[in-house]
Every structure is written in structure tokens, then in C-alpha cells.
Motif scaffolding. Sequence first.
Motif, PDB file in Angstrom:
ATOM      1  N   VAL A 376       0.863  -1.189   0.000  1.00 42.38           N
ATOM      2  CA  VAL A 376       0.000   0.000   0.000  1.00 42.38           C
ATOM      3  C   VAL A 376       0.894   1.233   0.000  1.00 42.38           C
ATOM      4  CG1 VAL A 376      -1.880  -1.158   1.202  1.00 42.38           C
ATOM      5  CG2 VAL A 376      -0.143   0.039   2.515  1.00 42.38           C
ATOM      6  N   GLY A 377       0.346   2.349  -0.447  1.00 44.26           N
ATOM      7  CA  GLY A 377       1.154   3.563  -0.493  1.00 44.26           C
ATOM      8  C   GLY A 377       0.318   4.789  -0.798  1.00 44.26           C
ATOM      9  N   SER A 378       1.007   5.904  -0.962  1.00 42.18           N
ATOM     10  CA  SER A 378       0.342   7.185  -1.202  1.00 42.18           C
ATOM     11  C   SER A 378       1.043   7.923  -2.332  1.00 42.18           C
ATOM     12  CB  SER A 378       0.364   8.049   0.066  1.00 42.18           C
ATOM     13  OG  SER A 378       1.698   8.372   0.424  1.00 42.18           O
ATOM     14  N   LEU A 379       0.301   8.844  -2.936  1.00 43.30           N
ATOM     15  CA  LEU A 379       0.796   9.654  -4.051  1.00 43.30           C
ATOM     16  C   LEU A 379       0.377  11.091  -3.788  1.00 43.30           C
ATOM     17  CD1 LEU A 379       2.055   9.181  -7.028  1.00 43.30           C
ATOM     18  CD2 LEU A 379      -0.289   9.567  -7.792  1.00 43.30           C
ATOM     19  N   ARG A 380       1.344  12.013  -3.867  1.00 39.50           N
ATOM     20  CA  ARG A 380       1.053  13.421  -3.570  1.00 39.50           C
ATOM     21  C   ARG A 380       1.632  14.302  -4.668  1.00 39.50           C
ATOM     22  NH1 ARG A 380       3.994  16.741  -0.040  1.00 39.50           N
ATOM     23  NH2 ARG A 380       5.137  14.870   0.611  1.00 39.50           N
ATOM     24  N   ASP A 381       0.854  15.281  -5.106  1.00 35.74           N
ATOM     25  CA  ASP A 381       1.296  16.219  -6.142  1.00 35.74           C
ATOM     26  C   ASP A 381       2.230  17.250  -5.505  1.00 35.74           C
ATOM     27  OD1 ASP A 381       1.634  18.086  -8.139  1.00 35.74           O
ATOM     28  OD2 ASP A 381      -0.471  18.115  -8.739  1.00 35.74           O
ATOM     29  N   ILE A 382       3.476  17.287  -5.982  1.00 39.45           N
ATOM     30  CA  ILE A 382       4.447  18.244  -5.439  1.00 39.45           C
ATOM     31  C   ILE A 382       4.951  19.171  -6.540  1.00 39.45           C
ATOM     32  CG2 ILE A 382       5.184  16.741  -3.544  1.00 39.45           C
ATOM     33  CD1 ILE A 382       7.651  16.030  -5.252  1.00 39.45           C
ATOM     34  N   SER A 383       4.143  19.348  -7.579  1.00 42.05           N
ATOM     35  CA  SER A 383       4.566  20.185  -8.705  1.00 42.05           C
ATOM     36  C   SER A 383       4.869  21.612  -8.252  1.00 42.05           C
ATOM     37  CB  SER A 383       3.477  20.197  -9.788  1.00 42.05           C
ATOM     38  OG  SER A 383       3.251  18.904 -10.292  1.00 42.05           O
ATOM     39  N   GLU A 384       4.040  22.164  -7.375  1.00 38.44           N
ATOM     40  CA  GLU A 384       4.262  23.536  -6.918  1.00 38.44           C
ATOM     41  C   GLU A 384       5.567  23.644  -6.147  1.00 38.44           C
ATOM     42  OE1 GLU A 384       1.978  26.996  -4.286  1.00 38.44           O
ATOM     43  OE2 GLU A 384       0.993  25.083  -4.739  1.00 38.44           O
TER      44      GLU A 384
END
Length: 564
Positions: A376-384
Motif C-alpha cells: 500500500v502507499g500514497s501519491l502526492r502532487d508536489i509540482s508547486e
Amino acid sequence: MAEALVIHGGVTDRPSILVVDDTPAILQLLQVLLCDDYAIVTVDSGLRAVEAFAGKTFDLVLLDLLMPEIDGFETLKRLKQLPNFASTPVIFLTAMDDLASERCALELGADEYIVKPFKPTLVRLRIDNLLQRVHLQRQLEMALASADKGLWEWDLRSGRVSIDARWGEHLRLVPNQTSGDPVRWKDYCHPGCMTVIDEAKAAYLAGRLPAFDADVQLLNADGQWVWVNLYGKAVMTSAEGDFARLTGTYRNIERRKQVEIALQKSEERFRFVMDATGEGIWDWQVSSDLLAHNASFSRILGMAEGNLEHAVSFIQSLIHPDDLASVMGCMAACLDEGMDFVSEHRMRHVDGHYVWVAERGRVVERGDAGQPLRAVGSLRDISERKAIEAEYKRLALYDALTGLPNRRLLVDRLRQAIIQNRRNKECGVLMFIDMDRFKQINDTFGHESGDMLLIEVGRRLSSCMRETDTVARLGGDEFIVMLTELPDERRVARYDAERVGNKILDVLNQPYQLGGNVCESTPSIGLTLFGGDATEPVEAIIKRADGAMYEAKMAGRNRLRFVT
């Protein structure tokens, strides 16, 4: 006349047989035939047989039909009333060779019906075979009892279901749902679970599952719905080759199911929190190619939020080609070595552009051999954040006006070039360029025009260079050009450098359109070679090129000077 009760042999761990016959010769024959392998007890009447069973349990009964006092049929009826008789196998040995007697014996539950006179060897074989089956049956019963499992059988043609609950959860029929019709699964099963049974049956019959396997709620003897696992396989096929009957086991999985339900609710709450924060959550059954995820995962990549399951191969295809090897390496370390999966990489958005994501995960379930089963895991938008970091980096390493590398980045690249020279046996050239009469242009036409001149100088210098070369602005009207990958032969390298320097003189001598004004500015250029000597400070190389540039100015400007 035979003794009323005779026990032959002293071994108590052998299978025991009760022989019931009023003929002494038959008792003696059977005792001789069987005593080597079995513990034999002989009685000469049905009443004594009942007395013998009252104090001892036997593995098999050999029963005569015609006896004084009570016959074999009555004897069997009375034996069946004893609690320790249970399912003890019975073989009738009788001279009654008629169909009615044999049918009556079998209807009473006899396992065999052998007519006298009999062949001793065949009787012995039948006894051996029957006791072997009894032994296997008791082993099965012990296994079922230790696993708290019950047996069931399902006739697919009639729909009739039979359940043996001696070892498992005791069940009862759903109230007001049965009549004289055969009992079916719907008579035990919670209405909401019938679809599960139908789908499991269809998947098994179609070959998509290796066995019929379903978790359903059945009504137990206390009138409570309990979670039960049904597991079975086909044991009979029709003449056309279709499955006709399934048989299998069931067991109570209430505790496991409650844990699963609690975990599911916990995961749902966690998923709600993650959705609220915009963080994507994924769940991967490693043996499959499917990755389940929440709606935030889809939103980050611009995918349809209604589809919460995608192939792992598809997700991997979204990773930027330059990042793929690093991501796969981190995932391999997570699966094989138990490390946490931590990666920052780019993934392709549905619109075609790439977004920076921070991904974390770990294996949460492994098999007996240590193989990963679930991650299991997570995904986070770090474009900014990445854009801010890129801007900080640009401000720290690049000139704000021209966009060219500044002194800090130039020094770093110069150090790397020295290392490369030593490794590849090459040399490089540093050119120090100062624009002539720049202050006069700045004072005459204003700082805005001066800035326009510097920007254009940077653009013209960049147009003359290869991708491996560097054009940097030190500050004011001073620029540096660094040429790399030149031959180690100094004479050849100097020739190449002077050729590029003359080209720079030509392009920088062209007039400059600065707003509404046309101006001219020429460069003074100092050149110096550097090799792979890591002991020479990079500042010394820059200073040497600076000195050559001053020589060019002293010689009248708009020219090259070379210093070794």
C-alpha cells in the motif's frame, strides 16, 4: 456351545470386532481368521451383543440374522439406540439368501450382506477394506473436528443442499422459507449473500476459479447470522460431462470477518481523510496486475474519478522515461529487501504534461516464503514545490538578467571539466570577455538599453557554442565562455580556441538594436588553456583568463590575447 463373552488376544490398540453368531463353528472360524490382526470379541446372541456394546466400543460388528431370543434385525435396532454405537459399520453373515432380507438389512444401515456358506478369504478382504474406509473416515472426522468444519453437498440439478453439522457450526433453516420442497442455499443464507453464491458457482463452473469458494452469512442454531466460508469442488458429473454435484466444507469465520470489516471501515475512514487532503492512496495485490486507488489518485493524474482500478503496467507507463529506472529500482528494493518505497518523480497527466509526485509505500503482507503479497502507499502532487525549488535553484545558479549560468555554477562546471579532462585525456579553454565602452552606452542611452545589450550579447554567445560548452555572466559586462572536450595536444587546442574566439569577435561586432537606438560594442577576449590538474585552483584559471583579457584591452580592444 460358545462362551457367552470371550475376548481373544491382549492387544488393545488393534481394531476391535464384535462377532455375533449362535453357531460355535462360525465363531471359531472367524476368530482364527481374524485374531492375528484384530481384537475379537465373540457372543452367541443378540442380547449379549447389546450387553457387550454397553461396556465397550467396537470398530466393526459381524452379525448373524437367525438367532434365538432376538434376530439380527432386532439386534441392530437395539444397538443403534446405544450412544457409543453411532456409525459403527455392520456386516450381516447369514444363511438367509433372499432379496427381502437383504433389502431389510441394508435399509437398517448394514454396510455388507454376505450369505453363508462364505469364502473366508473374501470375508477377510471385505472386512479389511471396510475397516480401512472406517479408519479414513475417522481421520477425516478428526480433521474436521479440529478445524471446526462441517460438510455440505449440493445437487446442482435439483438445487438440493445437505449439511452435516456434526463438527462445524450448527445451522438452522431461515424461518418461513421452507415447505416440502428440497432445502436449498436460500433456506440457510442471508438474502444479501445469494448473489455471492451464484457468482462463485458461475466462476467455478466456467473454470475461472479452482474451487467453489464463497464467504456468506448463514443462520446458526441460536438464530444469529454468522459469517461462514463455503469451499468445495465437483464430485460428480452428468452423462454430458457437466458438473452435477458439489461437495465441500464450511467453517465459521465470524472473527476473521469482523476483523476484515473493521479494517475495511478503518481504511475507508483513512481514505476519506486522504481524499480531503488531496492525497492519493493505492493498494496493490502484488500477484495481480491491478492497482486499486482512491479518487484523489485519479484527480492528480487527470483520470476519470469513477474508475478506481488500473493496471500496474498502465500506471508504470505514465512515469517519465528519465525517471523510470530509478522508480523501478526503489520498488524492487521495497518488494525484495523490505525497504520503504520512497520516490519523487514525474508522471504524465491526461492532458499530456508531466506533474511531479512524491510517492511512498511499503509491503504490508508477505507469504510463508517471504514473497510480497500486498503493498500500500500514497501519491502526492508536489509540482508547486518543485517549481519553487527550481526557481530557487535558478536564482542561486543563474544570472537573473540574461538567464546564463552565474559565477557559482561556472565554478562548479569548471571543476567537473577538470575531472573529465583527467579521465578522458582532454583539455579545455576558458575565454574571459569584456564588452568595450559598455559604460558609455549605459550612461548615454540609460540602464534599460544597457540591459538590452547584455541580454543580446548572452544570446549571441550562446548561438556560437556547442551543448557541451558553457556561457556564463560574471557580472556587469563580463562574460565567460568555457570550451570542453578539446584535444590534449595544446597546439591543436589553442588553434581551435582561437578559431572560436574569432567567430565570437565577428558576431559581437555586429550592430545592436537597443529600442529605438542602434549601437556598436566590441569585445576584448582573453583565452587560457586548462587541463586535468586538480591541484590548480579554478579561481587561478579564471584570473589567468582575466589577465589575458586586460592584455587585449591594452592592445587596443576588440581582439584576442592568449595566455598559457
